[in-house]
Design a protein around this motif. Structure first.
Motif, PDB file in Angstrom:
ATOM      1  N   GLU A 207      13.280 128.558  49.320  1.00 45.70           N
ATOM      2  CA  GLU A 207      13.488 127.747  48.128  1.00 45.70           C
ATOM      3  C   GLU A 207      14.105 126.398  48.483  1.00 45.70           C
ATOM      4  O   GLU A 207      13.792 125.387  47.868  1.00 45.70           O
ATOM      5  CB  GLU A 207      14.383 128.484  47.139  1.00 45.70           C
ATOM      6  N   ALA A 208      14.978 126.376  49.491  1.00 45.21           N
ATOM      7  CA  ALA A 208      15.596 125.117  49.896  1.00 45.21           C
ATOM      8  C   ALA A 208      14.552 124.175  50.482  1.00 45.21           C
ATOM      9  O   ALA A 208      14.639 122.961  50.312  1.00 45.21           O
ATOM     10  CB  ALA A 208      16.704 125.378  50.913  1.00 45.21           C
ATOM     11  N   GLU A 209      13.558 124.720  51.173  1.00 43.65           N
ATOM     12  CA  GLU A 209      12.501 123.883  51.738  1.00 43.65           C
ATOM     13  C   GLU A 209      11.570 123.352  50.659  1.00 43.65           C
ATOM     14  O   GLU A 209      10.991 122.286  50.814  1.00 43.65           O
ATOM     15  CB  GLU A 209      11.702 124.682  52.764  1.00 43.65           C
ATOM     16  N   ASP A 210      11.418 124.086  49.558  1.00 48.31           N
ATOM     17  CA  ASP A 210      10.512 123.684  48.494  1.00 48.31           C
ATOM     18  C   ASP A 210      11.169 122.758  47.479  1.00 48.31           C
ATOM     19  O   ASP A 210      10.529 122.365  46.518  1.00 48.31           O
ATOM     20  CB  ASP A 210       9.971 124.919  47.770  1.00 48.31           C
ATOM     21  N   ARG A 211      12.417 122.423  47.672  1.00 44.49           N
ATOM     22  CA  ARG A 211      13.106 121.567  46.710  1.00 44.49           C
ATOM     23  C   ARG A 211      12.484 120.186  46.703  1.00 44.49           C
ATOM     24  O   ARG A 211      12.096 119.645  47.717  1.00 44.49           O
ATOM     25  CB  ARG A 211      14.586 121.446  47.052  1.00 44.49           C
ATOM     26  N   ARG A 212      12.441 119.631  45.513  1.00 44.56           N
ATOM     27  CA  ARG A 212      11.919 118.279  45.340  1.00 44.56           C
ATOM     28  C   ARG A 212      13.028 117.420  44.771  1.00 44.56           C
ATOM     29  O   ARG A 212      14.042 117.911  44.314  1.00 44.56           O
ATOM     30  CB  ARG A 212      10.729 118.316  44.395  1.00 44.56           C
ATOM     31  N   LEU A 213      12.806 116.128  44.790  1.00 46.89           N
ATOM     32  CA  LEU A 213      13.784 115.210  44.231  1.00 46.89           C
ATOM     33  C   LEU A 213      13.805 115.339  42.715  1.00 46.89           C
ATOM     34  O   LEU A 213      12.772 115.538  42.088  1.00 46.89           O
ATOM     35  CB  LEU A 213      13.430 113.769  44.603  1.00 46.89           C
ATOM     36  N   THR A 214      14.969 115.199  42.161  1.00 46.96           N
ATOM     37  CA  THR A 214      15.065 115.145  40.710  1.00 46.96           C
ATOM     38  C   THR A 214      14.548 113.782  40.255  1.00 46.96           C
ATOM     39  O   THR A 214      14.477 112.844  41.060  1.00 46.96           O
ATOM     40  CB  THR A 214      16.515 115.334  40.250  1.00 46.96           C
ATOM     41  N   PRO A 215      14.180 113.634  39.002  1.00 46.12           N
ATOM     42  CA  PRO A 215      13.700 112.329  38.535  1.00 46.12           C
ATOM     43  C   PRO A 215      14.716 111.210  38.754  1.00 46.12           C
ATOM     44  O   PRO A 215      14.345 110.098  39.126  1.00 46.12           O
ATOM     45  CB  PRO A 215      13.433 112.561  37.051  1.00 46.12           C
ATOM     46  N   ARG A 216      15.978 111.499  38.556  1.00 44.50           N
ATOM     47  CA  ARG A 216      17.004 110.474  38.773  1.00 44.50           C
ATOM     48  C   ARG A 216      17.072 110.073  40.246  1.00 44.50           C
ATOM     49  O   ARG A 216      17.154 108.893  40.580  1.00 44.50           O
ATOM     50  CB  ARG A 216      18.363 110.978  38.310  1.00 44.50           C
ATOM     51  N   GLN A 217      17.002 111.048  41.154  1.00 45.82           N
ATOM     52  CA  GLN A 217      17.013 110.739  42.578  1.00 45.82           C
ATOM     53  C   GLN A 217      15.782 109.946  42.979  1.00 45.82           C
ATOM     54  O   GLN A 217      15.863 109.027  43.794  1.00 45.82           O
ATOM     55  CB  GLN A 217      17.091 112.029  43.395  1.00 45.82           C
ATOM     56  N   ALA A 218      14.635 110.294  42.396  1.00 43.43           N
ATOM     57  CA  ALA A 218      13.401 109.566  42.712  1.00 43.43           C
ATOM     58  C   ALA A 218      13.501 108.119  42.242  1.00 43.43           C
ATOM     59  O   ALA A 218      13.087 107.201  42.953  1.00 43.43           O
ATOM     60  CB  ALA A 218      12.205 110.256  42.058  1.00 43.43           C
ATOM     61  N   ARG A 219      14.049 107.914  41.058  1.00 40.84           N
ATOM     62  CA  ARG A 219      14.206 106.545  40.559  1.00 40.84           C
ATOM     63  C   ARG A 219      15.132 105.749  41.456  1.00 40.84           C
ATOM     64  O   ARG A 219      14.840 104.597  41.802  1.00 40.84           O
ATOM     65  CB  ARG A 219      14.753 106.559  39.130  1.00 40.84           C
ATOM     66  N   ARG A 220      16.245 106.340  41.843  1.00 40.29           N
ATOM     67  CA  ARG A 220      17.193 105.631  42.709  1.00 40.29           C
ATOM     68  C   ARG A 220      16.583 105.333  44.071  1.00 40.29           C
ATOM     69  O   ARG A 220      16.828 104.272  44.646  1.00 40.29           O
ATOM     70  CB  ARG A 220      18.471 106.433  42.858  1.00 40.29           C
ATOM     71  N   LEU A 221      15.796 106.260  44.587  1.00 39.38           N
ATOM     72  CA  LEU A 221      15.138 106.030  45.871  1.00 39.38           C
ATOM     73  C   LEU A 221      14.144 104.877  45.772  1.00 39.38           C
ATOM     74  O   LEU A 221      14.102 104.003  46.647  1.00 39.38           O
ATOM     75  CB  LEU A 221      14.425 107.305  46.329  1.00 39.38           C
ATOM     76  N   ARG A 222      13.345 104.836  44.708  1.00 42.39           N
ATOM     77  CA  ARG A 222      12.384 103.748  44.528  1.00 42.39           C
ATOM     78  C   ARG A 222      13.082 102.415  44.338  1.00 42.39           C
ATOM     79  O   ARG A 222      12.645 101.398  44.858  1.00 42.39           O
ATOM     80  CB  ARG A 222      11.499 104.000  43.312  1.00 42.39           C
ATOM     81  N   ILE A 223      14.176 102.416  43.608  1.00 43.89           N
ATOM     82  CA  ILE A 223      14.930 101.172  43.415  1.00 43.89           C
ATOM     83  C   ILE A 223      15.499 100.696  44.748  1.00 43.89           C
ATOM     84  O   ILE A 223      15.437  99.504  45.064  1.00 43.89           O
ATOM     85  CB  ILE A 223      16.039 101.375  42.359  1.00 43.89           C
TER      86      ILE A 223
END
Length: 138
Positions: free
Chosen positions: A50-66
């Protein structure tokens, strides 16, 4: 609870009156402990999966793109400054100016939750800016 009750393990079953000898009860307790240990190992393997299948949360994805857009914007500004210092051309300013504007648009898209569109736009735009610099500007 008496002291003798506290000495017993929590997982050790209490022998029933017709359970048999103490050795048989201990053997059953050992088998139960081994089964529990195997279940714990399987549970740990599932937790690792399950730890390997984790994805970014929407907030983390937004911060990463910014953050990526901001780094791209700084890089384009540095390259623009270097290119203008070596040869000042309207084409240089146009290409890198558009790349800077693109990075700003991607930041705004990411802030508004359009991270996939922003990611594609950032990747395609920066590749286009670098490609046009290589192809168009002598």
């Amino acid at each position: 609870m008496s002291t003798s009750d506290q000495d017993q393990s929590v997982d050790t079953p209490i022998p029933a009156p017709d359970a048999g000898t103490t050795a048989e009860v201990e053997a059953e307790a050992d088998a139960a402990d081994e089964a529990k240990a195997e279940a714990d190992v399987e549970g740990a393997d599932e937790a690792e999966g399950e730890a390997e299948d984790r994805r970014l949360t929407p907030r983390q994805a937004r911060r990463l793109r910014i953050a990526l857009s901001s780094v791209g914007m700084v890089a384009m500004a540095v390259v623009l400054g270097l290119r203008i210092a070596s040869r000042s051309s309207v084409l240089v300013v146009g290409v890198y100016g558009l790349a800077l504007i693109l990075c700003g648009i991607v930041i705004e898209l990411s802030r508004n939750g359009r991270t996939r569109l922003g990611s594609w736009l950032l990747a395609v735009g920066l590749v286009a800016a670098i490609g046009s610099d290589w192809l168009l500007i002598p």
